[in-house]
Design an enzyme around this catalytic site. Structure first.
Site, short mmCIF file in Angstrom:
data_model
loop_
_atom_site.label_atom_id
_atom_site.label_comp_id
_atom_site.label_asym_id
_atom_site.label_seq_id
_atom_site.Cartn_x
_atom_site.Cartn_y
_atom_site.Cartn_z
N HIS A 1 0.83 -1.19 0.00
CA HIS A 1 0.00 0.00 0.00
C HIS A 1 0.87 1.25 0.00
O HIS A 1 2.08 1.20 0.22
CB HIS A 1 -0.92 0.00 1.22
CG HIS A 1 -1.92 -1.13 1.21
ND1 HIS A 1 -2.82 -1.34 2.23
CD2 HIS A 1 -2.17 -2.10 0.30
CE1 HIS A 1 -3.57 -2.39 1.95
NE2 HIS A 1 -3.20 -2.87 0.78
N GLU B 1 0.94 3.90 2.06
CA GLU B 1 1.47 4.42 3.32
C GLU B 1 2.81 3.81 3.71
O GLU B 1 3.77 4.55 4.02
CB GLU B 1 0.45 4.21 4.46
CG GLU B 1 -0.89 4.89 4.24
CD GLU B 1 -1.91 3.94 3.64
OE1 GLU B 1 -1.60 3.32 2.59
OE2 GLU B 1 -3.01 3.83 4.19
N CYS C 1 -5.48 1.17 6.58
CA CYS C 1 -6.10 -0.08 7.01
C CYS C 1 -5.53 -0.52 8.36
O CYS C 1 -4.39 -0.19 8.71
CB CYS C 1 -5.90 -1.17 5.97
SG CYS C 1 -4.20 -1.68 5.70
N ALA D 1 -23.77 7.21 -35.09
CA ALA D 1 -23.51 6.36 -36.26
C ALA D 1 -24.46 6.73 -37.37
O ALA D 1 -25.54 7.29 -37.14
CB ALA D 1 -23.67 4.88 -35.90
N ARG E 1 -3.16 3.09 -26.68
CA ARG E 1 -2.16 3.33 -27.71
C ARG E 1 -1.62 4.75 -27.57
O ARG E 1 -1.75 5.59 -28.45
CB ARG E 1 -2.76 3.10 -29.10
CG ARG E 1 -3.20 1.65 -29.31
CD ARG E 1 -3.69 1.36 -30.69
NE ARG E 1 -4.89 2.07 -31.05
CZ ARG E 1 -6.11 1.69 -30.72
NH1 ARG E 1 -6.29 0.59 -29.97
NH2 ARG E 1 -7.16 2.38 -31.11
N SER F 1 -24.58 -12.39 -24.95
CA SER F 1 -25.52 -13.31 -24.32
C SER F 1 -25.55 -14.69 -24.95
O SER F 1 -25.85 -15.68 -24.28
CB SER F 1 -26.93 -12.70 -24.32
OG SER F 1 -27.33 -12.40 -25.64
N GLY G 1 -21.26 2.05 -26.96
CA GLY G 1 -22.17 2.73 -27.86
C GLY G 1 -23.53 3.02 -27.24
O GLY G 1 -23.80 2.70 -26.08
#
Length: 381
Positions: free
Chosen positions: A60, A62, A85, A172, A217, A233, A308
């Site tokens: 971490h 710290e 933490c 588009a 890039r 799906s 999109g």
């Protein structure tokens, strides 16, 4: 004009936040935390140590900062963007390194919502006699740690939509449905957003239409390409796509429904693509809340959606949009029309103020406007 103590605290916390920003997208599942150790009397302070959560999430920030400070940390002030933490995980508690270093004062930007911490880090430091100042630049820290907060409190990553539109509002159009909308400055900004994300997410429609590589890039940042996530799906993604062909070099996840064809699963798995299954919604498509919960379980906390208008509007309908950046080019599509960049559900959240404008800036000839969530959302089910 003499700088006040509060001014100094804000100045050093800004540095800590800038350090943390450097490793956004590289530390998941942990947040990218910046830390600065400052020694010396008011008006003559000097920075003696600084650190940021390392790639992979450890060590971490710290302990790195106090280790750099060495003996100069004794009696010094530590500025840190998130509560240190106090629990044992894969590394010792950050509070241990703070106490052993002899830090006299700790300034934090916000409490960590992780139930393993959630105030116990602050409490342990206070009990040891360390002076505490909390909440310095809290709003900026909340923005920097939005992914961590979302993953802990909502059970999903934060989602940043990126959309491009012509000056007359289209994403588009034309014979092949594709448009070159933005110029090189805006395109460079998009690659920088990618470099600071844990993952880029698109739908199968974008993959089939554009065959994107979804990599960073920019000179010097080619190694910062995030995880690529495809929502598919029925596993229609083809082996010939850039994403599949480069899956062994850049982590690529395909989220699909549990009923997706077994032969397609085997084919993709052989290419190095990792396949995750989630529930389908009533239409047979991927259930978006379930998909984001799955990505959270995977360890991802910051998602940049470049899928999109259709995916953007579906995310807006499900109330899963935290940040939206619309980049508008100077060109017009003109007569004949095309696909609108902003769908009805996203438009509703923008017009109602549920997503409020927080920034507008020019990117060369293009204009980028960013909106952020202004109302809380419920945890994913």
């Amino acid at each position: 004009m003499t700088e006040t103590a509060g001014d100094a605290d804000r100045r050093f916390m800004r540095l800590a936040l800038a350090l943390g920003e450097r490793n956004l997208g590289r530390t998941w599942p942990n947040p990218s935390v910046g830390a600065v150790v400052v020694a010396g009397p008011p008006g003559a302070e000097r920075i003696v140590g600084q650190g940021v959560t390392a790639p992979g999430g450890r060590p971490h920030g710290e302990p790195l900062a106090v280790a750099m400070a060495g003996e100069a940390a004794r009696g010094a002030t530590l500025y840190v963007t998130l509560e240190p933490c106090s629990h044992h995980g894969r590394t010792p508690p950050c509070t241990d390194s703070i106490l052993s270093a002899g830090i006299a004062r700790v300034v934090t930007a916000m409490e960590d919502p992780d139930p393993r911490v959630a105030g116990s880090g602050h409490a342990r430091l206070a009990a040891a006699g360390i002076a505490l100042t909390m909440g310095v630049l809290r709003e900026e820290a909340m923005r920097a740690h939005l992914g961590h907060v979302s993953r802990i409190t909502l059970g999903r990553p934060c989602v940043h939509l990126k959309l491009a539109a012509t000056s007359d509002g289209f994403a588009a159009g034309g014979p092949d449905g594709r448009l070159r909308i933005t110029g090189p400055v805006a395109n460079g900004a998009v690659h920088l957003w990618r470099a600071h994300a844990d993952a880029i997410m698109v739908g199968i429609g974008t993959v089939r239409a554009d065959d994107p590589s979804l990599t960073v890039r920019l000179p010097g940042l080619s190694g910062r390409s995030p995880v690529r996530v495809v929502l598919d799906s029925t596993l229609r993604i083809l082996p010939s796509t850039h994403l599949v062909r480069s899956a062994r070099d850049i982590p690529t996840l395909v989220l699909t429904t549990r009923g997706a064809p077994a032969h397609a699963r085997r084919m993709l798995a052989a290419t190095g693509v990792e396949i995750l299954s989630v529930d389908a919604d009533a239409t047979g498509r991927i259930d978006l809340p379930a998909a984001l919960a799955c990505l959270s379980d995977y360890g991802l906390s910051r998602i940049c959606s470049e899928g999109g208008p259709h995916l953007a509007d579906a995310l807006a309908e499900a109330d899963l949009v935290d940040v939206c950046t619309l980049v508008t080019g100077e060109g017009r599509l003109g007569e004949g029309g095309g696909l609108k960049a902003i769908g009805p559900h996203l438009e509703g959240r923008l017009s109602s103020g549920q997503l409020r404008q927080v920034e507008a800036r020019d990117l060369g000839a293009d204009r980028a406007v960013t909106y952020e969530r202004s109302v809380p959302c419920s945890p994913v089910s």
